[in-house]
Scaffold this active site. Structure first.
Site, PDB file in Angstrom:
ATOM      1  N   TYR A   1       0.842  -1.204   0.000  1.00 20.50           N
ATOM      2  CA  TYR A   1       0.000   0.000   0.000  1.00 20.50           C
ATOM      3  C   TYR A   1       0.879   1.256   0.000  1.00 20.50           C
ATOM      4  CZ  TYR A   1      -3.702   3.217   1.632  1.00 20.50           C
ATOM      5  OH  TYR A   1      -4.602   4.246   1.762  1.00 20.50           O
TER       6      TYR A   1
ATOM      7  N   LYS B   1       1.367   3.657  -3.222  1.00 19.74           N
ATOM      8  CA  LYS B   1       0.898   5.043  -3.200  1.00 19.74           C
ATOM      9  C   LYS B   1       2.057   6.008  -3.453  1.00 19.74           C
ATOM     10  CE  LYS B   1      -3.559   4.846  -2.079  1.00 19.74           C
ATOM     11  NZ  LYS B   1      -4.620   5.564  -2.794  1.00 19.74           N
TER      12      LYS B   1
ATOM     13  N   ARG C   1     -10.709  -1.142  10.070  1.00 16.87           N
ATOM     14  CA  ARG C   1     -10.040   0.066  10.560  1.00 16.87           C
ATOM     15  C   ARG C   1     -10.529   0.368  11.972  1.00 16.87           C
ATOM     16  NH1 ARG C   1     -10.147   3.745   5.152  1.00 16.87           N
ATOM     17  NH2 ARG C   1     -11.930   2.431   4.644  1.00 16.87           N
ATOM     18  N   VAL C   2      -9.751   1.169  12.668  1.00 16.15           N
ATOM     19  CA  VAL C   2      -9.942   1.247  14.118  1.00 16.15           C
ATOM     20  C   VAL C   2     -11.294   1.848  14.509  1.00 16.15           C
ATOM     21  CG1 VAL C   2      -8.719   3.467  14.443  1.00 16.15           C
ATOM     22  CG2 VAL C   2      -8.764   1.783  16.275  1.00 16.15           C
ATOM     23  N   VAL C   3     -11.754   2.887  13.824  1.00 19.47           N
ATOM     24  CA  VAL C   3     -12.995   3.536  14.263  1.00 19.47           C
ATOM     25  C   VAL C   3     -14.177   2.594  14.069  1.00 19.47           C
ATOM     26  CG1 VAL C   3     -14.585   5.451  13.853  1.00 19.47           C
ATOM     27  CG2 VAL C   3     -12.114   5.872  13.839  1.00 19.47           C
ATOM     28  N   SER C   4     -14.260   1.964  12.894  1.00 13.14           N
ATOM     29  CA  SER C   4     -15.386   1.052  12.658  1.00 13.14           C
ATOM     30  C   SER C   4     -15.290  -0.166  13.583  1.00 13.14           C
ATOM     31  CB  SER C   4     -15.457   0.645  11.182  1.00 13.14           C
ATOM     32  OG  SER C   4     -14.185   0.346  10.684  1.00 13.14           O
ATOM     33  N   ASN C   5     -14.080  -0.712  13.752  1.00 12.18           N
ATOM     34  CA  ASN C   5     -13.924  -1.858  14.663  1.00 12.18           C
ATOM     35  C   ASN C   5     -14.438  -1.521  16.061  1.00 12.18           C
ATOM     36  OD1 ASN C   5     -12.807  -3.641  12.888  1.00 12.18           O
ATOM     37  ND2 ASN C   5     -10.887  -3.909  14.011  1.00 12.18           N
TER      38      ASN C   5
ATOM     39  N   THR D   1      -0.558   6.888  18.281  1.00 10.22           N
ATOM     40  CA  THR D   1      -1.530   7.972  18.062  1.00 10.22           C
ATOM     41  C   THR D   1      -1.992   8.024  16.603  1.00 10.22           C
ATOM     42  OG1 THR D   1       0.090   9.667  17.450  1.00 10.22           O
ATOM     43  CG2 THR D   1      -0.366   9.374  19.809  1.00 10.22           C
TER      44      THR D   1
HETATM   45  P1  NAD Z   1     -12.658   1.958   0.414  1.00 13.36           P
HETATM   46  O1  NAD Z   1     -11.991   0.643   0.485  1.00 13.36           O
HETATM   47  O2  NAD Z   1     -13.973   2.121   1.045  1.00 13.36           O
HETATM   48  O3  NAD Z   1     -12.788   2.449  -1.097  1.00 13.36           O
HETATM   49  C1  NAD Z   1     -11.929   2.045  -2.140  1.00 13.36           C
HETATM   50  C2  NAD Z   1     -12.776   1.748  -3.361  1.00 13.36           C
HETATM   51  O4  NAD Z   1     -11.929   1.368  -4.451  1.00 13.36           O
HETATM   52  C3  NAD Z   1     -13.739   0.568  -3.134  1.00 13.36           C
HETATM   53  O5  NAD Z   1     -15.014   0.904  -3.594  1.00 13.36           O
HETATM   54  C4  NAD Z   1     -13.110  -0.557  -3.940  1.00 13.36           C
HETATM   55  O6  NAD Z   1     -14.062  -1.504  -4.367  1.00 13.36           O
HETATM   56  C5  NAD Z   1     -12.472   0.216  -5.073  1.00 13.36           C
HETATM   57  N1  NAD Z   1     -11.376  -0.503  -5.742  1.00 13.36           N
HETATM   58  C6  NAD Z   1     -10.354  -1.186  -5.152  1.00 13.36           C
HETATM   59  N2  NAD Z   1      -9.549  -1.693  -6.103  1.00 13.36           N
HETATM   60  C7  NAD Z   1     -10.069  -1.305  -7.301  1.00 13.36           C
HETATM   61  C8  NAD Z   1      -9.688  -1.518  -8.644  1.00 13.36           C
HETATM   62  N3  NAD Z   1      -8.597  -2.244  -8.963  1.00 13.36           N
HETATM   63  N4  NAD Z   1     -10.447  -1.001  -9.637  1.00 13.36           N
HETATM   64  C9  NAD Z   1     -11.575  -0.278  -9.333  1.00 13.36           C
HETATM   65  N5  NAD Z   1     -11.984  -0.046  -8.075  1.00 13.36           N
HETATM   66  C10 NAD Z   1     -11.235  -0.549  -7.069  1.00 13.36           C
HETATM   67  O7  NAD Z   1     -11.603   2.999   1.018  1.00 13.36           O
HETATM   68  P2  NAD Z   1     -11.728   4.571   1.264  1.00 13.36           P
HETATM   69  O8  NAD Z   1     -11.467   4.815   2.690  1.00 13.36           O
HETATM   70  O9  NAD Z   1     -12.956   5.096   0.649  1.00 13.36           O
HETATM   71  O10 NAD Z   1     -10.458   5.092   0.451  1.00 13.36           O
HETATM   72  C11 NAD Z   1     -10.582   5.735  -0.807  1.00 13.36           C
HETATM   73  C12 NAD Z   1      -9.213   6.239  -1.248  1.00 13.36           C
HETATM   74  O11 NAD Z   1      -8.720   7.176  -0.288  1.00 13.36           O
HETATM   75  C13 NAD Z   1      -8.165   5.142  -1.371  1.00 13.36           C
HETATM   76  O12 NAD Z   1      -7.365   5.402  -2.510  1.00 13.36           O
HETATM   77  C14 NAD Z   1      -7.354   5.273  -0.104  1.00 13.36           C
HETATM   78  O13 NAD Z   1      -6.030   4.841  -0.292  1.00 13.36           O
HETATM   79  C15 NAD Z   1      -7.438   6.775   0.149  1.00 13.36           C
HETATM   80  N6  NAD Z   1      -7.242   7.049   1.591  1.00 13.36           N
HETATM   81  C16 NAD Z   1      -8.248   6.835   2.485  1.00 13.36           C
HETATM   82  C17 NAD Z   1      -8.029   7.088   3.830  1.00 13.36           C
HETATM   83  C18 NAD Z   1      -9.098   6.903   4.872  1.00 13.36           C
HETATM   84  O14 NAD Z   1      -8.808   7.104   6.058  1.00 13.36           O
HETATM   85  N7  NAD Z   1     -10.323   6.579   4.548  1.00 13.36           N
HETATM   86  C19 NAD Z   1      -6.759   7.537   4.258  1.00 13.36           C
HETATM   87  C20 NAD Z   1      -5.770   7.716   3.316  1.00 13.36           C
HETATM   88  C21 NAD Z   1      -6.019   7.490   1.975  1.00 13.36           C
HETATM   89  N1  UDP Z   2      -6.090  -0.677  15.812  1.00 16.85           N
HETATM   90  C1  UDP Z   2      -6.449  -1.215  17.038  1.00 16.85           C
HETATM   91  N2  UDP Z   2      -7.518  -2.064  17.070  1.00 16.85           N
HETATM   92  C2  UDP Z   2      -8.253  -2.384  15.969  1.00 16.85           C
HETATM   93  C3  UDP Z   2      -7.881  -1.830  14.726  1.00 16.85           C
HETATM   94  C4  UDP Z   2      -6.792  -0.981  14.686  1.00 16.85           C
HETATM   95  O1  UDP Z   2      -5.827  -0.945  18.070  1.00 16.85           O
HETATM   96  O2  UDP Z   2      -9.211  -3.164  16.107  1.00 16.85           O
HETATM   97  C5  UDP Z   2      -4.958   0.260  15.775  1.00 16.85           C
HETATM   98  C6  UDP Z   2      -3.919  -0.054  14.704  1.00 16.85           C
HETATM   99  O3  UDP Z   2      -2.953  -0.962  15.192  1.00 16.85           O
HETATM  100  C7  UDP Z   2      -3.328   1.332  14.449  1.00 16.85           C
HETATM  101  C8  UDP Z   2      -4.510   2.272  14.662  1.00 16.85           C
HETATM  102  O4  UDP Z   2      -5.464   1.542  15.425  1.00 16.85           O
HETATM  103  O5  UDP Z   2      -2.337   1.622  15.400  1.00 16.85           O
HETATM  104  C9  UDP Z   2      -5.155   2.732  13.367  1.00 16.85           C
HETATM  105  O6  UDP Z   2      -5.431   1.594  12.586  1.00 16.85           O
HETATM  106  P1  UDP Z   2      -6.212   1.653  11.200  1.00 16.85           P
HETATM  107  O7  UDP Z   2      -6.147   0.287  10.625  1.00 16.85           O
HETATM  108  O8  UDP Z   2      -7.537   2.279  11.396  1.00 16.85           O
HETATM  109  O9  UDP Z   2      -5.389   2.682  10.307  1.00 16.85           O
HETATM  110  P2  UDP Z   2      -3.834   2.918  10.021  1.00 16.85           P
HETATM  111  O10 UDP Z   2      -2.986   2.019  10.852  1.00 16.85           O
HETATM  112  O11 UDP Z   2      -3.693   2.641   8.570  1.00 16.85           O
HETATM  113  O12 UDP Z   2      -3.642   4.339  10.393  1.00 16.85           O
END
Ligand code: NAD
Ligand code: UDP
Length: 334
Positions: free
Chosen positions: A149, A153, A190-194, A214
């Site tokens: 990832y 990116k 991800r942490v918030v939904s979990n 953090t």
């Molecule tokens: P998400 O997983 O909900 O959305 C990603 C979407 O991309 C999904 O609908 C998935 O089906 C689609 N997808 C994956 N691979 C694909 C492919 N090969 N072709 C077409 N579609 C594809 O995640 P999100 O949180 O909505 O993230 C959206 C974008 O924002 C991502 O690029 C992610 O890296 C970036 N981003 C999100 C966060 C966050 O906290 N939500 C943080 C940093 C970056």
């Molecule tokens: N995390 C946690 N419990 C969970 C899921 C995640 O403690 O059930 C922690 C994880 O190890 C990280 C932080 O929460 O330190 C954020 O995790 P997330 O996967 O949301 O995003 P990222 O690590 O990509 O910032």
């Protein structure tokens, strides 16, 4: 016929969490939106509210394959964002970021279209500079389990800047910090939904490590507003630009807050820390403040309340979960 101010806009990954909110905003602004997605983590349900709009079109497409359409702007969001999802098929994750960027940049070049990349705070890896400014080059393990990832990116950013230098392509690169809100997948990992799902179901709250790491959490509406503002900003504002909420919390604080706001009886349990998990993360958002006049408005407690309301409806199988999001939106705006 298209109104003069209305654009044709392609959103890749538009059926995902952030993409679906972006489609909502762009359609509401009167644009024609083409949403493409391979439904790896996104669902048609996320954009079902737009299905009847004559300005919205949904197409199954994988960005690792070329796409031939006619549009004025491209938002490139396609890529799984949750560690469990992007680590599920790491080779495909890198392909999605790199081949996806090549295909979308090629499309933008042919059309002379403005293109925005949804980049990430993960380009900073486990940062040694705090808070993170855009000038910091990061500290990424290139062979670790998050590299598919992070490096995917980073390579996408390289491609964007090379298309800018070599082909004068109008690019925009947004580095998104942890963003949460309604329409995250309940099993997203991800942490918030979990934490919210665990708290609502009375299950143990799984804190990884000792919970002292953090993160800074941005509410989805704030993030989408930064994204659209950057796309519509002056051509010379190309980024990379951080967007996130600079208020920083430990993961343990987040767990305690979720327990308090849900009134749950769940207890915190500690699990092993995943490899290469960043110890700290907080955006310096001075560039976004200066160039976009943007800063987040929704603070964590308020954003969590909306998100808890949404997940509560989803877990109860309430078909009006979508409406709960609309309620959240209007109260966040007021
Ligand atoms: P998400 O997983 O909900 O959305 C990603 C979407 O991309 C999904 O609908 C998935 O089906 C689609 N997808 C994956 N691979 C694909 C492919 N090969 N072709 C077409 N579609 C594809 O995640 P999100 O949180 O909505 O993230 C959206 C974008 O924002 C991502 O690029 C992610 O890296 C970036 N981003 C999100 C966060 C966050 O906290 N939500 C943080 C940093 C970056
Ligand atoms: N995390 C946690 N419990 C969970 C899921 C995640 O403690 O059930 C922690 C994880 O190890 C990280 C932080 O929460 O330190 C954020 O995790 P997330 O996967 O949301 O995003 P990222 O690590 O990509 O910032």
């Amino acid at each position: 016929m298209k109104e003069l101010s209305s654009k044709r806009i392609l959103v890749t990954g538009g059926a995902g969490f952030l993409g679906s909110h972006l489609c909502d905003v762009l359609v509401a602004q009167g644009h024609e939106v083409l949403c493409i997605d391979n439904y790896f983590t996104g669902t048609k349900r996320n954009v079902s509210q737009l299905a009847d709009s004559p300005n919205f079109e949904l197409m199954r497409h994988d960005v690792t394959f070329p796409l031939y359409v006619e549009v004025d702007q491209i938002y490139n969001l396609a890529c799984p964002a949750s560690p469990i999802h992007y680590q599920h098929d790491p080779v495909q994750t890198t392909k999605t970021s790199v081949h996806g960027a090549i295909n979308m940049l090629g499309l933008a070049k042919r059309l002379k279209a403005r293109i925005l990349q949804a980049s990430t705070s993960e380009v900073y890896g486990d940062p040694e500079v705090h808070p993170q400014r855009e000038a910091y080059w990061g500290n990424v393990n290139p062979i670790g389990i998050r590299a598919c990832y992070d490096e995917g990116k980073r390579c996408a950013e390289t491609l964007f800047f090379d298309y800018y230098r070599q082909h004068q392509l109008p690019i925009k690169v947004l580095r998104i910090f942890n963003t949460y809100g309604p329409r995250m997948h309940p099993n997203d990992g991800r942490v918030v939904s979990n934490f919210i799902v665990q708290a609502l179901q009375g299950q143990p709250i799984t804190v990884y490590g000792d919970g002292s790491q953090t993160r800074s959490f941005c509410y989805v509406d704030d993030q989408i507003s930064a994204m659209v503002k950057l796309m519509d900003s002056e051509p010379e504002f190309i980024g990379p630009m951080n967007a996130g909420n600079p208020n920083e919390f430990t993961i343990r604080q987040l767990a305690e807050l979720v327990i308090e706001l849900t009134g749950s009886k769940s207890k915190i349990v500690y699990k092993p820390m995943p490899a290469d998990d960043p110890k700290q993360r907080c955006p310096d958002i001075s560039l976004a403040k200066k160039q976009l006049d943007w800063e987040p408005r929704v603070q964590l407690k308020e954003g969590l309340r909306h998100t808890i309301g949404y997940f509560d409806a989803v877990l109860r199988g309430d078909p009006s979960a979508q409406d709960r999001r609309e309620e959240a939106k209007s109260s966040a705006a007021s």
